[in-house]
Design a protein around this motif. Structure first.
Motif, PDB file in Angstrom:
ATOM      1  N   ILE B 159      -0.503   5.215  27.520  1.00  0.00           N
ATOM      2  CA  ILE B 159      -0.942   3.834  27.771  1.00  0.00           C
ATOM      3  C   ILE B 159      -0.810   3.009  26.492  1.00  0.00           C
ATOM      4  N   ALA B 160      -1.212   3.584  25.355  1.00  0.00           N
ATOM      5  CA  ALA B 160      -1.074   2.871  24.073  1.00  0.00           C
ATOM      6  C   ALA B 160       0.391   2.514  23.826  1.00  0.00           C
ATOM      7  N   ALA B 161       1.305   3.479  24.037  1.00  0.00           N
ATOM      8  CA  ALA B 161       2.740   3.228  23.824  1.00  0.00           C
ATOM      9  C   ALA B 161       3.249   2.156  24.780  1.00  0.00           C
ATOM     10  N   PHE B 162       2.774   2.183  26.037  1.00  0.00           N
ATOM     11  CA  PHE B 162       3.206   1.173  27.013  1.00  0.00           C
ATOM     12  C   PHE B 162       2.762  -0.227  26.595  1.00  0.00           C
ATOM     13  N   LEU B 163       1.511  -0.372  26.151  1.00  0.00           N
ATOM     14  CA  LEU B 163       1.006  -1.685  25.735  1.00  0.00           C
ATOM     15  C   LEU B 163       1.814  -2.220  24.546  1.00  0.00           C
ATOM     16  N   LEU B 164       2.123  -1.360  23.602  1.00  0.00           N
ATOM     17  CA  LEU B 164       2.907  -1.789  22.433  1.00  0.00           C
ATOM     18  C   LEU B 164       4.325  -2.182  22.837  1.00  0.00           C
ATOM     19  N   GLU B 165       4.921  -1.434  23.770  1.00  0.00           N
ATOM     20  CA  GLU B 165       6.267  -1.763  24.241  1.00  0.00           C
ATOM     21  C   GLU B 165       6.267  -3.140  24.926  1.00  0.00           C
ATOM     22  N   GLU B 166       5.256  -3.381  25.775  1.00  0.00           N
ATOM     23  CA  GLU B 166       5.154  -4.668  26.462  1.00  0.00           C
ATOM     24  C   GLU B 166       5.018  -5.813  25.465  1.00  0.00           C
ATOM     25  N   ALA B 167       4.148  -5.623  24.461  1.00  0.00           N
ATOM     26  CA  ALA B 167       3.924  -6.670  23.460  1.00  0.00           C
ATOM     27  C   ALA B 167       5.231  -6.982  22.733  1.00  0.00           C
ATOM     28  N   SER B 168       5.994  -5.936  22.460  1.00  0.00           N
ATOM     29  CA  SER B 168       7.254  -6.134  21.763  1.00  0.00           C
ATOM     30  C   SER B 168       8.280  -6.827  22.668  1.00  0.00           C
ATOM     31  N   LEU B 169       8.332  -6.463  23.954  1.00  0.00           N
ATOM     32  CA  LEU B 169       9.285  -7.100  24.883  1.00  0.00           C
ATOM     33  C   LEU B 169       8.926  -8.546  25.145  1.00  0.00           C
ATOM     34  N   GLU B 170       7.626  -8.848  25.225  1.00  0.00           N
ATOM     35  CA  GLU B 170       7.187 -10.193  25.597  1.00  0.00           C
ATOM     36  C   GLU B 170       6.914 -11.069  24.376  1.00  0.00           C
ATOM     37  N   HIS B 171       7.005 -10.516  23.188  1.00  0.00           N
ATOM     38  CA  HIS B 171       6.734 -11.249  21.940  1.00  0.00           C
ATOM     39  C   HIS B 171       5.368 -11.898  21.948  1.00  0.00           C
ATOM     40  N   THR B 172       4.359 -11.189  22.429  1.00  0.00           N
ATOM     41  CA  THR B 172       2.998 -11.726  22.443  1.00  0.00           C
ATOM     42  C   THR B 172       2.006 -10.571  22.479  1.00  0.00           C
ATOM     43  N   ASN B 173       0.817 -10.813  21.959  1.00  0.00           N
ATOM     44  CA  ASN B 173      -0.263  -9.827  22.076  1.00  0.00           C
ATOM     45  C   ASN B 173      -1.163 -10.090  23.278  1.00  0.00           C
ATOM     46  N   GLN B 174      -0.885 -11.172  24.008  1.00  0.00           N
ATOM     47  CA  GLN B 174      -1.657 -11.523  25.204  1.00  0.00           C
ATOM     48  C   GLN B 174      -0.849 -11.083  26.416  1.00  0.00           C
ATOM     49  N   LEU B 175      -1.089  -9.870  26.894  1.00  0.00           N
ATOM     50  CA  LEU B 175      -0.250  -9.359  27.978  1.00  0.00           C
ATOM     51  C   LEU B 175      -0.786  -9.772  29.340  1.00  0.00           C
ATOM     52  N   LYS B 176       0.100 -10.339  30.157  1.00  0.00           N
ATOM     53  CA  LYS B 176      -0.233 -10.683  31.548  1.00  0.00           C
ATOM     54  C   LYS B 176       0.175  -9.505  32.419  1.00  0.00           C
ATOM     55  N   VAL B 177      -0.587  -8.453  32.367  1.00  0.00           N
ATOM     56  CA  VAL B 177      -0.204  -7.252  33.105  1.00  0.00           C
ATOM     57  C   VAL B 177      -1.478  -6.681  33.742  1.00  0.00           C
ATOM     58  N   THR B 178      -1.403  -6.339  35.017  1.00  0.00           N
ATOM     59  CA  THR B 178      -2.599  -5.809  35.690  1.00  0.00           C
ATOM     60  C   THR B 178      -2.716  -4.305  35.469  1.00  0.00           C
ATOM     61  N   HIS B 179      -3.904  -3.784  35.680  1.00  0.00           N
ATOM     62  CA  HIS B 179      -4.125  -2.344  35.544  1.00  0.00           C
ATOM     63  C   HIS B 179      -3.265  -1.587  36.562  1.00  0.00           C
ATOM     64  N   GLU B 180      -3.104  -2.169  37.725  1.00  0.00           N
ATOM     65  CA  GLU B 180      -2.256  -1.599  38.772  1.00  0.00           C
ATOM     66  C   GLU B 180      -0.799  -1.466  38.293  1.00  0.00           C
ATOM     67  N   MET B 181      -0.300  -2.495  37.625  1.00  0.00           N
ATOM     68  CA  MET B 181       1.086  -2.446  37.134  1.00  0.00           C
ATOM     69  C   MET B 181       1.261  -1.315  36.117  1.00  0.00           C
ATOM     70  N   ILE B 182       0.287  -1.165  35.243  1.00  0.00           N
ATOM     71  CA  ILE B 182       0.371  -0.081  34.242  1.00  0.00           C
ATOM     72  C   ILE B 182       0.373   1.275  34.955  1.00  0.00           C
ATOM     73  N   ALA B 183      -0.516   1.409  35.946  1.00  0.00           N
ATOM     74  CA  ALA B 183      -0.579   2.664  36.708  1.00  0.00           C
ATOM     75  C   ALA B 183       0.766   2.960  37.363  1.00  0.00           C
ATOM     76  N   ASN B 184       1.416   1.932  37.918  1.00  0.00           N
ATOM     77  CA  ASN B 184       2.707   2.121  38.583  1.00  0.00           C
ATOM     78  C   ASN B 184       3.812   2.506  37.604  1.00  0.00           C
ATOM     79  N   HIS B 185       3.750   1.983  36.394  1.00  0.00           N
ATOM     80  CA  HIS B 185       4.739   2.401  35.400  1.00  0.00           C
ATOM     81  C   HIS B 185       4.564   3.863  35.038  1.00  0.00           C
ATOM     82  N   LEU B 186       3.317   4.265  34.874  1.00  0.00           N
ATOM     83  CA  LEU B 186       3.063   5.588  34.291  1.00  0.00           C
ATOM     84  C   LEU B 186       2.819   6.661  35.334  1.00  0.00           C
ATOM     85  N   GLY B 187       2.804   6.282  36.610  1.00  0.00           N
ATOM     86  CA  GLY B 187       2.643   7.282  37.659  1.00  0.00           C
ATOM     87  C   GLY B 187       1.226   7.795  37.785  1.00  0.00           C
ATOM     88  N   THR B 188       0.252   6.924  37.527  1.00  0.00           N
ATOM     89  CA  THR B 188      -1.126   7.356  37.662  1.00  0.00           C
ATOM     90  C   THR B 188      -1.892   6.372  38.557  1.00  0.00           C
TER      91      THR B 188
END
Lengths: 227, 227
Positions: B159-188
């Motif tokens: 999860i930590a690696a995913f959040l950092l990847e998102e921040a880097s892709l979106e060029h922001t530390n304010q991520l518009k991402v739901t908990h559901e979306m994270i779960a779907n990426h990581l298979g949990t």
């Protein structure tokens, strides 16, 4: 080269694009190909530093696995007679960026086309390049299947499926397989496997004794693994 | 074809084997190629029944994922500008035996070489077949990396690696991402992600508010994900 000549006549059955090679390409392969008998438990490829070549399995069985820094293993797929092992020639493609170990699980006979020979033919021959594509796509399919197993199937079902696969490969219900070996195939710990096998025993699915797991309830194992 | 012509001049940058095609092959591609703008959240390929063709990403972002029978997802890899999506042309190879969904994560512009056109060129051209091999090998490498993550890395690190990847892709530390979306990426499951994010918040790594995850302790997240 004596050994090679003896076996060469049926080689083309194992390498289906043989018919589509030019005479010069066939000569390049037959002059450089190596036939080898490898005893059970030998590592034939160990990570990206090795680049032996394309292996064609004549008899026997191998497994390809990855290894964690801590020494844990997980089997990606197995290779059987008529199968071709591409990743033992990993240096033929830049984009192969992973470390695989390939080990014989039974005494194995194989043909080896050295990596540089295979690479030179693949670069000039569309049939060989497309054939290579098909080999990689079928390994890819096995690996996606594995991810599905790891992600959506609980370990009891994976152990049941593994025991049934072993019984089918060995043509026996008396498996000579240690708990450690099962853990290494499935990427888990020995203790976890032992606990699960004891549960299977209490359910009448297996009978455990030193060095042997006897499958005593295959229907139950089958319905568990198919759930 | 107006839209196509406008964009055609820089197409060859996205398709590196262009220089090695015959004039007839180039004509076959340019006459049949389609340029398309696809809005965020569109499924462009859904399992083996679809066989649109080879996609070349001009701008935007896509993700490739697999889906369990129960509807759970896990992201296999993402595609960015200059990337080529091969499995949207899965019918070009018999051995591709898995069901993948490919969806745009941002508004995306892409070129499509229809599957039958690509297949016919791949069959006759060794450079195109070898290029296809390299694309598949790099997806294979990403998928092996994913297996390593799933097998050996605990979910907090993923999860930590995913959040950092998102921040880097979106060029922001304010991520518009739901908990559901994270779960779907990581298979949990969503609940598992929510619990972990609350723990991250208590450690000062993130700040949670409705619809937003703010990264407030990137160094801590980085050292966690690198462990």
């Amino acid at each position: 080269m004596g050994v090679l000549k003896n076996h060469f006549t049926d080689f083309s059955k194992y390498f289906p694009v043989w018919e589509r090679l030019t005479p010069a390409q066939r000569a390049r392969i037959s002059e450089n190909m190596i036939f080898r008998s490898v005893s059970k438990g030998t590592v034939v490829h160990n990570g990206s530093m090795d680049c032996l070549g394309l292996l064609m399995v004549r008899s026997g069985q191998l497994r390809a696995y990855i290894l964690s820094e801590g020494g844990r293993e997980v089997t990606l797929y197995r290779l059987f007679p008529m199968d071709i092992c591409l990743f033992s020639a990993s240096c033929i493609m830049h984009s192969i960026q992973f470390e695989l170990v390939i080990e014989t699980e039974k005494d194995t006979e194989l043909w080896i086309i050295p990596a540089e020979v295979y690479k030179s033919i693949m670069e000039e021959s569309a049939p060989v390049a497309n054939y290579t594509n098909e080999i990689m796509a079928s390994r890819f399919s096995e690996v996606i299947w594995l991810i599905e197993q790891i992600m959506w199937k609980s370990l009891d079902k994976r152990i049941a499926a593994f025991l049934l696969e072993e019984a089918s490969l060995e043509h026996t219900n008396q498996l000579k397989v240690t708990h450690e070996m099962i853990a290494n195939h499935l990427g888990t710990h020995r203790e976890v496997v032992t606990r699960m096998l004891r549960y299977f025993q209490s359910e009448g699915m297996v009978k455990l004794s030193r060095g042997t797991i006897e499958l005593t309830g295959k229907e139950k194992l089958e319905s568990l693994s198919a759930e």
